[in-house]
Design a protein around this motif. Structure first.
Motif, PDB file in Angstrom:
ATOM      1  N   GLU A  38       0.834  -1.198   0.000  1.00 27.15           N
ATOM      2  CA  GLU A  38       0.000   0.000   0.000  1.00 27.15           C
ATOM      3  C   GLU A  38       0.872   1.253   0.000  1.00 27.15           C
ATOM      4  OE1 GLU A  38      -2.654  -0.146   3.297  1.00 27.15           O
ATOM      5  OE2 GLU A  38      -3.715  -1.943   2.572  1.00 27.15           O
ATOM      6  N   ILE A  39       0.498   2.203  -0.829  1.00 31.15           N
ATOM      7  CA  ILE A  39       1.105   3.527  -0.823  1.00 31.15           C
ATOM      8  C   ILE A  39       0.090   4.482  -0.212  1.00 31.15           C
ATOM      9  CG2 ILE A  39       2.030   5.405  -2.222  1.00 31.15           C
ATOM     10  CD1 ILE A  39       2.841   3.370  -4.312  1.00 31.15           C
ATOM     11  N   ILE A  40       0.468   5.122   0.871  1.00 28.20           N
ATOM     12  CA  ILE A  40      -0.420   6.059   1.555  1.00 28.20           C
ATOM     13  C   ILE A  40       0.026   7.475   1.205  1.00 28.20           C
ATOM     14  CG2 ILE A  40      -1.366   6.781   3.775  1.00 28.20           C
ATOM     15  CD1 ILE A  40      -0.425   4.026   4.861  1.00 28.20           C
ATOM     16  N   LEU A  41      -0.787   8.169   0.424  1.00 32.70           N
ATOM     17  CA  LEU A  41      -0.474   9.531   0.001  1.00 32.70           C
ATOM     18  C   LEU A  41      -1.005  10.514   1.037  1.00 32.70           C
ATOM     19  CD1 LEU A  41      -1.368   9.340  -3.799  1.00 32.70           C
ATOM     20  CD2 LEU A  41       0.842   8.950  -2.701  1.00 32.70           C
ATOM     21  N   MET A  42      -0.137  11.421   1.473  1.00 29.20           N
ATOM     22  CA  MET A  42      -0.526  12.409   2.473  1.00 29.20           C
ATOM     23  C   MET A  42      -1.042  13.678   1.781  1.00 29.20           C
ATOM     24  SD  MET A  42       0.367  10.271   4.681  1.00 29.20           S
ATOM     25  CE  MET A  42       0.065  11.079   6.248  1.00 29.20           C
ATOM     26  N   GLN A  43      -1.608  14.579   2.577  1.00 31.82           N
ATOM     27  CA  GLN A  43      -2.252  15.768   2.028  1.00 31.82           C
ATOM     28  C   GLN A  43      -1.282  16.641   1.237  1.00 31.82           C
ATOM     29  OE1 GLN A  43      -4.057  18.709   4.794  1.00 31.82           O
ATOM     30  NE2 GLN A  43      -5.934  18.379   3.627  1.00 31.82           N
ATOM     31  N   ARG A  44      -0.036  16.691   1.666  1.00 29.90           N
ATOM     32  CA  ARG A  44       0.957  17.502   0.958  1.00 29.90           C
ATOM     33  C   ARG A  44       1.132  17.031  -0.482  1.00 29.90           C
ATOM     34  NH1 ARG A  44       7.243  18.163   3.002  1.00 29.90           N
ATOM     35  NH2 ARG A  44       7.982  19.475   1.290  1.00 29.90           N
ATOM     36  N   HIS A  45       1.160  15.714  -0.687  1.00 34.80           N
ATOM     37  CA  HIS A  45       1.298  15.165  -2.041  1.00 34.80           C
ATOM     38  C   HIS A  45       0.004  15.362  -2.831  1.00 34.80           C
ATOM     39  CE1 HIS A  45       3.299  12.489  -4.957  1.00 34.80           C
ATOM     40  NE2 HIS A  45       2.077  12.076  -5.233  1.00 34.80           N
ATOM     41  N   LEU A  46      -1.127  15.189  -2.170  1.00 33.91           N
ATOM     42  CA  LEU A  46      -2.419  15.335  -2.850  1.00 33.91           C
ATOM     43  C   LEU A  46      -2.652  16.776  -3.301  1.00 33.91           C
ATOM     44  CD1 LEU A  46      -4.470  13.066  -0.439  1.00 33.91           C
ATOM     45  CD2 LEU A  46      -3.881  12.538  -2.813  1.00 33.91           C
ATOM     46  N   LYS A  47      -2.168  17.743  -2.530  1.00 35.65           N
ATOM     47  CA  LYS A  47      -2.288  19.150  -2.944  1.00 35.65           C
ATOM     48  C   LYS A  47      -1.480  19.421  -4.203  1.00 35.65           C
ATOM     49  CE  LYS A  47      -3.430  21.581   1.346  1.00 35.65           C
ATOM     50  NZ  LYS A  47      -2.964  22.540   2.378  1.00 35.65           N
ATOM     51  N   MET A  62      -9.979  19.668  -3.773  1.00 34.06           N
ATOM     52  CA  MET A  62      -9.728  18.646  -2.763  1.00 34.06           C
ATOM     53  C   MET A  62     -11.001  18.138  -2.083  1.00 34.06           C
ATOM     54  SD  MET A  62      -6.247  18.418  -2.385  1.00 34.06           S
ATOM     55  CE  MET A  62      -5.746  18.222  -0.676  1.00 34.06           C
ATOM     56  N   SER A  63     -12.155  18.660  -2.463  1.00 36.51           N
ATOM     57  CA  SER A  63     -13.400  18.276  -1.792  1.00 36.51           C
ATOM     58  C   SER A  63     -13.851  16.893  -2.239  1.00 36.51           C
ATOM     59  CB  SER A  63     -14.497  19.300  -2.100  1.00 36.51           C
ATOM     60  OG  SER A  63     -14.851  19.232  -3.476  1.00 36.51           O
ATOM     61  N   ILE A  64     -14.855  16.376  -1.549  1.00 34.22           N
ATOM     62  CA  ILE A  64     -15.392  15.051  -1.889  1.00 34.22           C
ATOM     63  C   ILE A  64     -15.926  15.040  -3.311  1.00 34.22           C
ATOM     64  CG2 ILE A  64     -17.264  13.423  -1.378  1.00 34.22           C
ATOM     65  CD1 ILE A  64     -16.876  14.114   1.587  1.00 34.22           C
ATOM     66  N   ARG A  65     -16.692  16.051  -3.684  1.00 34.85           N
ATOM     67  CA  ARG A  65     -17.279  16.085  -5.032  1.00 34.85           C
ATOM     68  C   ARG A  65     -16.206  16.253  -6.105  1.00 34.85           C
ATOM     69  NH1 ARG A  65     -22.494  15.741  -5.499  1.00 34.85           N
ATOM     70  NH2 ARG A  65     -22.292  16.222  -7.724  1.00 34.85           N
ATOM     71  N   ILE A  86     -12.887  15.162  -5.812  1.00 36.30           N
ATOM     72  CA  ILE A  86     -12.017  13.985  -5.856  1.00 36.30           C
ATOM     73  C   ILE A  86     -12.733  12.778  -6.451  1.00 36.30           C
ATOM     74  CG2 ILE A  86     -10.750  12.313  -4.436  1.00 36.30           C
ATOM     75  CD1 ILE A  86      -9.333  14.968  -4.711  1.00 36.30           C
ATOM     76  N   LEU A  87     -14.002  12.572  -6.093  1.00 40.50           N
ATOM     77  CA  LEU A  87     -14.729  11.382  -6.539  1.00 40.50           C
ATOM     78  C   LEU A  87     -15.262  11.559  -7.957  1.00 40.50           C
ATOM     79  CD1 LEU A  87     -16.627  10.292  -3.297  1.00 40.50           C
ATOM     80  CD2 LEU A  87     -14.377   9.596  -4.132  1.00 40.50           C
ATOM     81  N   THR A  88     -14.327  11.719  -8.883  1.00 42.96           N
ATOM     82  CA  THR A  88     -14.637  11.794 -10.315  1.00 42.96           C
ATOM     83  C   THR A  88     -13.711  10.850 -11.060  1.00 42.96           C
ATOM     84  OG1 THR A  88     -13.068  13.606 -10.657  1.00 42.96           O
ATOM     85  CG2 THR A  88     -15.343  14.212 -10.138  1.00 42.96           C
ATOM     86  N   LYS A  89     -14.090  10.487 -12.273  1.00 42.95           N
ATOM     87  CA  LYS A  89     -13.254   9.592 -13.086  1.00 42.95           C
ATOM     88  C   LYS A  89     -11.881  10.197 -13.327  1.00 42.95           C
ATOM     89  CE  LYS A  89     -17.037   7.417 -15.666  1.00 42.95           C
ATOM     90  NZ  LYS A  89     -17.645   7.222 -17.007  1.00 42.95           N
ATOM     91  N   GLU A  90     -11.857  11.502 -13.600  1.00 42.13           N
ATOM     92  CA  GLU A  90     -10.594  12.177 -13.921  1.00 42.13           C
ATOM     93  C   GLU A  90      -9.615  12.123 -12.751  1.00 42.13           C
ATOM     94  OE1 GLU A  90      -8.943  16.650 -15.085  1.00 42.13           O
ATOM     95  OE2 GLU A  90     -11.096  16.283 -14.842  1.00 42.13           O
ATOM     96  N   HIS A  91     -10.077  12.484 -11.557  1.00 39.23           N
ATOM     97  CA  HIS A  91      -9.182  12.567 -10.403  1.00 39.23           C
ATOM     98  C   HIS A  91      -8.775  11.187  -9.895  1.00 39.23           C
ATOM     99  CE1 HIS A  91      -9.597  16.735 -10.623  1.00 39.23           C
ATOM    100  NE2 HIS A  91      -9.683  17.049  -9.342  1.00 39.23           N
ATOM    101  N   LEU A  92      -9.707  10.247  -9.860  1.00 43.27           N
ATOM    102  CA  LEU A  92      -9.369   8.900  -9.387  1.00 43.27           C
ATOM    103  C   LEU A  92      -8.465   8.173 -10.384  1.00 43.27           C
ATOM    104  CD1 LEU A  92     -12.684   7.666  -7.722  1.00 43.27           C
ATOM    105  CD2 LEU A  92     -10.708   8.789  -6.691  1.00 43.27           C
ATOM    106  N   LEU A 141      -1.023  17.305  -6.544  1.00 41.72           N
ATOM    107  CA  LEU A 141      -1.747  16.682  -7.659  1.00 41.72           C
ATOM    108  C   LEU A 141      -2.992  17.474  -8.058  1.00 41.72           C
ATOM    109  CD1 LEU A 141      -1.662  12.870  -6.741  1.00 41.72           C
ATOM    110  CD2 LEU A 141      -0.347  14.019  -8.517  1.00 41.72           C
ATOM    111  N   PHE A 142      -3.759  17.943  -7.053  1.00 47.69           N
ATOM    112  CA  PHE A 142      -5.095  18.471  -7.340  1.00 47.69           C
ATOM    113  C   PHE A 142      -5.275  19.949  -7.022  1.00 47.69           C
ATOM    114  CE2 PHE A 142      -5.853  13.905  -6.111  1.00 47.69           C
ATOM    115  CZ  PHE A 142      -6.011  13.454  -7.415  1.00 47.69           C
TER     116      PHE A 142
END
Length: 327
Positions: free
Chosen positions: A192-201, A208-211, A213-219, A203-204
């Motif tokens: 498992e690779i656990i990505l932290m918020q710093r890395h996710l910022k 960063m909200s639920i709506r 992130i939960l899209t085909k493009e972002h996932l 990328l995106f």
């Protein structure tokens, strides 16, 4: 020309996503759970003293998930249903948190399952990773899992994996035997690779909200990130550690002038990872003592001896290569 085929038994995808949430609505309880229409629990909101979190388990959000094992990650083919899942989650969270709640992703887990022959193969791979991340100079952790003893109906905690230190404040890795955790007859290497918020910022950005992130493009982008991280972060460190292992063993062989004794000394600390490490160290050793003589027979004889006598092989190296090819 022979073309290598991907292993159909390899399972790769998304696992858990954790969002920080904020609302002005007063909540009645400290923990609220979300369920699919089939009755599978796939997420929960948890309240702490100074924050709230929403934990989403994407594999269990599939309506056709048959059980609670969480063995099969949320893959690229599952993204066709992500809009329906996102809308369902949003409506249920609105009912709990109110219409004006806000959210931001904190962590994301990318999972990889590979069937292996024995638990020893996973332990050998863990020994390399443990030494690889010693250079981070932080305290790494043993990852504890609970294996179910069906006959006694007891949960027994046992050290069965490895959790790396935080790397550059962006990510960490977790390796364990998923088959053992679930009480299956088949052993599965779970990486498992656990990505932290710093890395996710990175990328995106602000999306960063639920709506968002939960899209085909972002996932899809998160799924592609697995291969990028494996190639650019993990593999260079592993290659460097294997090269260091060859140098350590060759140096000790030259000191003792006894290759097998040097092997046994370092193997006591699990630092001779593969037969290839032993072979390359032997080559360096014989080149040092007499570089003009052909030592191939001696090298082959000693390699055959340690393989037969001590079970040294190249399976760990093959596992890393198979993970790279299939990720």
């Amino acid at each position: 020309m022979y073309k290598r085929k991907k292993n159909p038994e390899v399972m790769k995808g998304l696992d858990s996503l954790v969002f920080s949430v904020h609302t002005f609505k007063a909540l009645q309880t400290h923990s609220m759970e979300l369920y699919t229409q089939q009755g599978n629990k796939y997420g929960y909101v948890q309240c702490f003293s100074n924050r709230m979190e929403f934990v989403l388990n994407l594999p269990k959000a599939r309506g056709n998930t048959p059980d609670e094992t969480n063995l099969i990650p949320y893959s690229l083919t599952d993204l066709i249903m992500i809009e329906l899942i996102r809308d369902d989650i949003t409506e249920k969270l609105k009912a709990i948190l109110g219409d004006n709640f806000t959210s931001s992703i904190k962590t994301c887990e990318l999972s990889y399952n590979l069937p292996v022959g024995t638990n020893e193969e996973i332990n050998n791979l863990i020994s390399i990773l443990r030494n690889v991340f010693l250079e981070e100079k932080r305290q790494s952790a043993v990852y504890y899992i609970k294996s179910m003893n069906v006959r006694m109906n007891l949960q027994v905690a046992e050290a069965s994996g490895y959790l790396s230190p935080l790397i550059n404040g962006r990510m960490r890795f977790k390796v364990y035997n998923k088959g053992k955790e679930l009480g299956l007859q088949q052993d599965y290497l779970r990486f498992e690779i656990i990505l932290m918020q710093r890395h996710l910022k990175r990328l995106f950005g602000r999306e960063m909200s639920i709506r968002s992130i939960l899209t085909k493009e972002h996932l899809s982008r998160l799924l592609k990130e697995f291969r990028c991280i494996y190639e650019n972060v993990i593999m260079p460190k592993i290659s460097n550690e294997l090269s260091n292992a060859v140098e350590r063993l060759a140096y000790r062989m030259i000191e003792t002038e006894k290759p097998v004794q040097a092997f046994l000394e370092l193997q006591r600390y699990e630092q001779v990872y593969t037969l290839e490490v032993f072979r390359r160290a032997l080559t360096k050793y014989y080149s040092y003592i007499d570089k003009d003589k052909d030592h191939r027979n001696n090298i082959n004889r000693l390699c055959f001896y340690v393989k037969k006598q001590y079970g040294l092989n190249n399976r760990t190296l093959e596992l890393f290569k198979e993970m790279h090819f299939n990720c």
